[in-house]
Motif scaffolding. Structure first.
Motif, short mmCIF file in Angstrom:
data_model
loop_
_atom_site.label_atom_id
_atom_site.label_comp_id
_atom_site.label_asym_id
_atom_site.label_seq_id
_atom_site.Cartn_x
_atom_site.Cartn_y
_atom_site.Cartn_z
N GLU A 37 22.86 -5.45 4.17
CA GLU A 37 21.91 -6.44 4.69
C GLU A 37 22.46 -7.85 4.52
N TYR A 38 23.21 -8.08 3.45
CA TYR A 38 23.80 -9.41 3.24
C TYR A 38 24.85 -9.71 4.30
N ALA A 39 25.58 -8.69 4.73
CA ALA A 39 26.57 -8.88 5.79
C ALA A 39 25.89 -9.21 7.11
N VAL A 40 24.79 -8.51 7.40
CA VAL A 40 24.02 -8.80 8.62
C VAL A 40 23.51 -10.23 8.57
N GLN A 70 16.46 -5.28 14.23
CA GLN A 70 15.19 -5.93 13.91
C GLN A 70 15.42 -7.25 13.17
N MET A 71 16.49 -7.32 12.39
CA MET A 71 16.81 -8.54 11.67
C MET A 71 17.32 -9.62 12.63
N GLY A 72 17.94 -9.18 13.77
CA GLY A 72 18.40 -10.16 14.73
C GLY A 72 19.70 -9.86 15.43
N ALA A 73 20.37 -8.75 15.07
CA ALA A 73 21.60 -8.37 15.78
C ALA A 73 21.29 -8.13 17.26
N ASP A 74 22.30 -8.32 18.11
CA ASP A 74 22.08 -8.26 19.55
C ASP A 74 22.18 -6.86 20.13
N LYS A 75 23.06 -6.04 19.59
CA LYS A 75 23.18 -4.68 20.09
C LYS A 75 23.68 -3.75 18.99
N THR A 107 36.53 7.49 7.26
CA THR A 107 35.48 6.60 7.74
C THR A 107 36.07 5.32 8.31
N SER A 108 37.07 4.77 7.62
CA SER A 108 37.70 3.54 8.12
C SER A 108 38.41 3.79 9.44
N LEU A 109 38.95 4.99 9.64
CA LEU A 109 39.59 5.34 10.90
C LEU A 109 38.57 5.32 12.04
N VAL A 110 37.43 5.96 11.83
CA VAL A 110 36.40 6.03 12.87
C VAL A 110 35.87 4.64 13.17
N LEU A 111 35.61 3.86 12.13
CA LEU A 111 35.12 2.50 12.34
C LEU A 111 36.12 1.66 13.13
N ALA A 112 37.39 1.77 12.76
CA ALA A 112 38.43 0.99 13.44
C ALA A 112 38.52 1.36 14.92
N LYS A 113 38.47 2.64 15.22
CA LYS A 113 38.54 3.08 16.61
C LYS A 113 37.32 2.60 17.40
N ALA A 114 36.16 2.60 16.75
CA ALA A 114 34.96 2.13 17.43
C ALA A 114 35.05 0.63 17.70
N ILE A 115 35.57 -0.12 16.74
CA ILE A 115 35.73 -1.57 16.93
C ILE A 115 36.72 -1.85 18.04
N GLU A 116 37.80 -1.10 18.09
CA GLU A 116 38.79 -1.28 19.16
C GLU A 116 38.19 -0.98 20.52
N LYS A 117 37.30 0.01 20.56
CA LYS A 117 36.67 0.38 21.83
C LYS A 117 35.74 -0.73 22.33
N LEU A 118 35.19 -1.49 21.41
CA LEU A 118 34.28 -2.56 21.80
C LEU A 118 35.00 -3.74 22.45
N GLY A 119 36.32 -3.76 22.33
CA GLY A 119 37.08 -4.84 22.96
C GLY A 119 37.44 -5.93 21.98
N SER A 120 37.58 -7.14 22.48
CA SER A 120 37.99 -8.27 21.65
C SER A 120 36.91 -8.61 20.63
N VAL A 121 37.27 -8.58 19.35
CA VAL A 121 36.34 -8.89 18.26
C VAL A 121 36.93 -10.00 17.42
N ASP A 122 36.13 -11.01 17.14
CA ASP A 122 36.60 -12.17 16.37
C ASP A 122 36.39 -11.99 14.86
N LEU A 123 35.31 -11.32 14.50
CA LEU A 123 34.98 -11.19 13.08
C LEU A 123 34.35 -9.84 12.81
N VAL A 124 34.88 -9.14 11.80
CA VAL A 124 34.30 -7.88 11.34
C VAL A 124 33.71 -8.14 9.96
N LEU A 125 32.41 -7.95 9.82
CA LEU A 125 31.71 -8.23 8.57
C LEU A 125 31.28 -6.93 7.88
N CYS A 126 31.45 -6.89 6.56
CA CYS A 126 31.06 -5.72 5.78
C CYS A 126 30.36 -6.19 4.51
#
Length: 262
Positions: A39-42, A77-82, A99-118
């Protein structure tokens, strides 16, 4: 600016948490919620968006079973767009490497990303290694354990509190950033936010959609596994020391000494 926040659906700490027959955490038969540390990352993603103004999109990304979509909904609900939910039966039992592999592949699929927050860690595993693994897989710099986050354009400056000193670290986007529970109290979803979340876009990906082979994830290829679990013993009644004859202090001291408290 495109921001992706990785969120995790974890068993409710106040519920009766159990293990499956294969010694993995039961994530289906127990109530779950968005990990508090995520929640702090969001919150930090939303603050960056509010500061930057128009042109910033925040995506909440989660990997988990069907019920894990609730973590994404909370972020919306907190305010993220999608939201993006990666769900596939083969993922069950995956360790942080998979898990990091799946997350990385999903992020790559989303296209150009400027910031990944965790978040700094998940409240169920507490390993704190996924942000670093994500940075390695994405080929991005990482700044981790941020207690204060400041941004100006594509510049990010953080404060990291250590045992002996506080570090100030600067970096340029794109990058992977993790924040601690000292970075700022997460907001509660408003009624307006809860209603708006129902209309926000939500994508669901499988491993096939991400180009990940099922043989690369799951318990069978995990680098670590729980061999056995033992239920916590029920709480027993405490010992009452009475001081009717003046020996109470000695009895109390003997008890503390037996427990090696003194």
């Amino acid at each position: 600016m495109n921001i992706v926040v990785c969120v995790k659906h974890v068993p409710d700490a106040t519920a009766d948490r159990q293990f499956e027959s294969d010694n993995t955490v039961d994530r289906v038969g127990v109530d779950g919620l968005l990990s508090e540390l995520d929640e702090y990352a969001v919150e930090q993603a939303l603050q960056i968006k509010e500061k930057a103004g128009d042109g910033v999109e925040v995506t909440a990304l989660c990997v988990g079973p069907e019920k894990a979509v609730d973590a994404v909904r909370k972020a919306l609900q907190m305010g993220a767009d999608k939201g993006v939910h990666v769900v596939d039966e083969a993922i069950a039992g995956s360790d942080s490497i998979a898990t990091s592999l799946v997350l990385a592949k999903a992020i790559e699929k989303l296209g150009s990303v400027d910031l990944v927050l965790c978040g700094m860690a998940s409240t169920d595993a507490g390993m704190s290694v996924v942000p670093a693994m994500l940075a390695e897989r994405l080929g991005l710099p990482q700044v981790t354990q941020a207690s204060v986050v400041e941004t100006q354009g594509d510049q990010v400056r953080i404060k990291r509190d250590g045992d002996a000193a506080t570090e100030v670290i600067g970096a340029t986007m794109p990058l992977v950033l993790s924040v601690t529970d000292q970075s700022g109290e997460a907001r509660y979803p408003s009624f307006k936010g809860i209603m708006a979340a129902k209309k926000k876009p939500m994508e669901t990906f499988s491993l096939a959609d991400l180009g990940v082979d099922a043989g690369e994830v799951g318990l069978s290829v995990a680098w670590s596994a729980v061999e056995d679990t033992t239920a916590r013993p029920p709480r027993t009644a405490g010992e009452i020391v009475k001081d009717e004859d003046g020996t109470g202090a000695k009895a109390l001291a003997d008890f503390l000494a037996s427990k090696k408290f003194i």
